[in-house]
Design a protein around this motif. Structure first.
Motif, PDB file in Angstrom:
ATOM      1  N   TRP A 190     -15.272 -50.895  18.991  1.00  0.00           N
ATOM      2  CA  TRP A 190     -16.349 -50.132  18.368  1.00  0.00           C
ATOM      3  C   TRP A 190     -16.063 -48.636  18.470  1.00  0.00           C
ATOM      4  O   TRP A 190     -16.217 -47.903  17.491  1.00  0.00           O
ATOM      5  N   PHE A 191     -15.651 -48.185  19.647  1.00  0.00           N
ATOM      6  CA  PHE A 191     -15.376 -46.760  19.822  1.00  0.00           C
ATOM      7  C   PHE A 191     -14.199 -46.313  18.957  1.00  0.00           C
ATOM      8  O   PHE A 191     -14.238 -45.243  18.335  1.00  0.00           O
TER       9      PHE A 191
ATOM     10  N   PHE B  80     -15.696 -43.535  16.664  1.00  0.00           N
ATOM     11  CA  PHE B  80     -15.574 -42.170  17.181  1.00  0.00           C
ATOM     12  C   PHE B  80     -14.580 -41.386  16.319  1.00  0.00           C
ATOM     13  O   PHE B  80     -13.470 -41.853  16.071  1.00  0.00           O
TER      14      PHE B  80
ATOM     15  N   VAL C 163      -9.765 -41.768  21.740  1.00  0.00           N
ATOM     16  CA  VAL C 163     -10.569 -42.395  22.792  1.00  0.00           C
ATOM     17  C   VAL C 163      -9.684 -42.620  24.011  1.00  0.00           C
ATOM     18  O   VAL C 163      -8.683 -43.337  23.942  1.00  0.00           O
TER      19      VAL C 163
ATOM     20  N   PHE D 235     -21.520 -41.361  27.655  1.00  0.00           N
ATOM     21  CA  PHE D 235     -22.120 -42.360  26.771  1.00  0.00           C
ATOM     22  C   PHE D 235     -22.788 -43.452  27.598  1.00  0.00           C
ATOM     23  O   PHE D 235     -22.230 -43.920  28.588  1.00  0.00           O
TER      24      PHE D 235
ATOM     25  N   LEU E  40     -25.782 -45.992  20.006  1.00  0.00           N
ATOM     26  CA  LEU E  40     -24.517 -45.268  20.106  1.00  0.00           C
ATOM     27  C   LEU E  40     -24.149 -44.594  18.790  1.00  0.00           C
ATOM     28  O   LEU E  40     -23.552 -43.514  18.778  1.00  0.00           O
TER      29      LEU E  40
ATOM     30  N   ILE F 130     -22.789 -40.697  17.822  1.00  0.00           N
ATOM     31  CA  ILE F 130     -21.638 -40.384  16.964  1.00  0.00           C
ATOM     32  C   ILE F 130     -22.053 -39.441  15.836  1.00  0.00           C
ATOM     33  O   ILE F 130     -21.320 -38.499  15.486  1.00  0.00           O
TER      34      ILE F 130
ATOM     35  N   CYS G 131     -12.709 -38.147  23.440  1.00  0.00           N
ATOM     36  CA  CYS G 131     -13.798 -38.567  24.330  1.00  0.00           C
ATOM     37  C   CYS G 131     -13.211 -39.403  25.457  1.00  0.00           C
ATOM     38  O   CYS G 131     -12.116 -39.971  25.325  1.00  0.00           O
TER      39      CYS G 131
ATOM     40  N   PRO H  75     -14.964 -42.146  27.443  1.00  0.00           N
ATOM     41  CA  PRO H  75     -16.003 -43.069  27.904  1.00  0.00           C
ATOM     42  C   PRO H  75     -15.503 -43.947  29.042  1.00  0.00           C
ATOM     43  O   PRO H  75     -14.346 -44.377  29.067  1.00  0.00           O
TER      44      PRO H  75
ATOM     45  N   LEU I 121     -17.799 -48.414  27.975  1.00  0.00           N
ATOM     46  CA  LEU I 121     -16.759 -49.391  27.651  1.00  0.00           C
ATOM     47  C   LEU I 121     -16.787 -50.613  28.565  1.00  0.00           C
ATOM     48  O   LEU I 121     -16.396 -51.711  28.132  1.00  0.00           O
TER      49      LEU I 121
ATOM     50  N   TYR J   7     -24.156 -52.937  22.234  1.00  0.00           N
ATOM     51  CA  TYR J   7     -23.424 -53.139  20.986  1.00  0.00           C
ATOM     52  C   TYR J   7     -24.093 -54.170  20.075  1.00  0.00           C
ATOM     53  O   TYR J   7     -23.772 -54.249  18.899  1.00  0.00           O
TER      54      TYR J   7
END
Length: 422
Positions: free
Chosen positions: A64-65, A69, A73, A246, A258, A262, A282, A284, A288, A411
């Motif tokens: 997802w990130f 993002f 990451v 986050f 989330l 973003i 970022c 996180p 995560l 999520y």
């Protein structure tokens, strides 16, 4: 996953945090997979606490990130260095890691093809030398001129450094504010940016809005502070690292989506006085891995009504509950449990002799909970394993993998529209 674990075993720089002495502590069951926690306790009947990882949840968070993002990451290694979760993150595409010590960088460096960022603002000279010369780390954070001088001296005036000046920003609606220990502001920040620009191949600004930040505007405020400093210092900035912060989902904390974070980050970055080639990064940690691990504990005694004495606590994986007041989701694990049984508030006491080993909750459990029952404490994947100690001889855990879903998932709301349109 198996290939990743095998590769890590070859080069691991430190022993795993779990015990492997035998069934009395559950260590020999490491890496066994179970559909649910009920299946695990029915088969194992563990006497010691058990870390129950859900690598698929970590992989989902990482994907997802990476997808959402608008930049790079890098996983905050300190949050959880379980090989199961690292393997899931790596398999999902996370190849950058934020490390904060020599031990962490030695451990993370065994992962093939990784890029490491040494983002602790205060490092020993030994750590700087090891990072640069032994592990080819170019990226360092700092928040003082003294630290800048150390980095220059210990890298022997290297010309390929990526240096990030850590600035202090307001901690708005964060569970763990972080602006007091690190970060520079005002004219000191301006001067440090100018001096760092003179020796850095790439100049960056970094900040941290605080751990478990529940509202997106915290990032908007941080970007505004960074913008002011860039303009006043008159420097060209090559990268902005927004750190972590986050949030995850807990019983007593329901953060914004989330995707809302973003959106704020994208809008704020668009207003920054930087070139279009400026990198955005970022780091996180919590977001995560928090929901990717549970703790399974056993009730040793029910005392004075609703006090439960369990076999792990504040000196173990429940530090955040004992000392920071986190209320983790819980559920009773028992065959034939009546799903309609009323829930009551309970508090937990850990196994040590220390009276501060208390997790006041409240933790909502069926009123019939009794000695010998097992409880799953969910969403402890962030910092639970990392903060556990061996005080009073405790701190030994088995490791298993669960294949069901976490009790809470931040999520689920993000992915719901995808599911509806599928």
């Amino acid at each position: 996953m198996q290939a990743f674990i095998a590769a890590r075993k070859v080069g691991t720089a430190r022993p795993p945090q779990t015990n492997t002495d035998g069934p009395s502590s559950g260590g020999s069951f490491a890496m066994e997979k179970f559909a649910t926690a009920l299946e695990m306790v029915t088969e194992m009947k563990p006497e010691g606490p058990v870390f129950a990882a859900r690598p698929h949840a970590a992989g989902r968070a990482a994907r997802w990130f990476i997808k959402n993002f608008p930049g790079e990451v890098a996983y905050a290694y300190k949050a959880n260095s379980s090989v199961f979760l690292l393997g899931a993150l790596y398999g999902a595409g996370i190849t950058q890691f934020d490390v904060a010590s020599v031990a962490e960088l030695e451990d993370a460096a065994t992962i093939p093809g990784v890029r490491l960022h040494f983002m602790h603002p205060v490092k020993s000279r030994y750590a700087i030398r090891r990072a640069y010369f032994d592990y080819d780390i170019k990226c360092f954070a700092l928040d003082t001129e003294e630290e800048l001088q150390k980095i220059v001296e210990e890298t022997e005036g290297a010309k390929d450094l990526e240096l990030f000046v850590r600035i202090s920003v307001p901690a708005k609606n964060s569970r763990v504010p972080l602006e007091h220990k690190f970060g520079v502001t005002g004219q000191k920040a301006q001067r440090l940016l100018v001096k760092t620009r003179q020796v850095a191949d790439e100049l960056g600004i970094t900040f941290h809005v605080g751990s478990q930040t529940t509202t997106p505007d915290a990032y908007g405020m941080a970007f505004e502070e960074a913008k002011k400093l860039i303009v006043k210092a008159g420097v060209v900035v090559d990268a902005i690292d927004i750190g972590g912060g986050f949030p995850s989902r807990y019983t007593d904390s329901v953060p914004a989506r989330l995707s809302d974070f973003i959106d704020v980050i994208k809008a704020s970055m668009a207003k920054m006085p930087v070139t279009e080639h400026c990198r955005l990064i970022c780091e996180p940690g919590r977001a995560l891995v928090a929901e990717a691990e549970s703790l399974i504990v056993k009730v040793d005694l029910r005392k004075s009504g609703n006090q439960l004495f369990i076999n792990d606590g504040g000196y173990g994986a429940l530090f955040d509950s004992a000392h920071m007041g986190f209320v983790f989701p819980v559920r009773l694990i028992r065959e034939g449990l009546d799903p309609n049984e009323p829930l009551e508030p309970f508090e937990f006491w850990g196994p040590t002799c220390d009276s501060i080993d208390r997790m006041k909750g409240p933790f909502m459990l069926p009123r019939s909970v009794r000695e010998g029952d097992y409880i799953e404490i969910g969403n402890i994947g962030a910092y639970g394993r990392a903060l556990a100690t061996r005080f009073n001889g405790y701190g030994q855990y088995a490791d298993v993998i669960l294949q069901d879903e976490p009790m809470y998932s931040i999520y689920a709301e993000e992915l719901a529209p995808v599911a509806r349109n599928a």
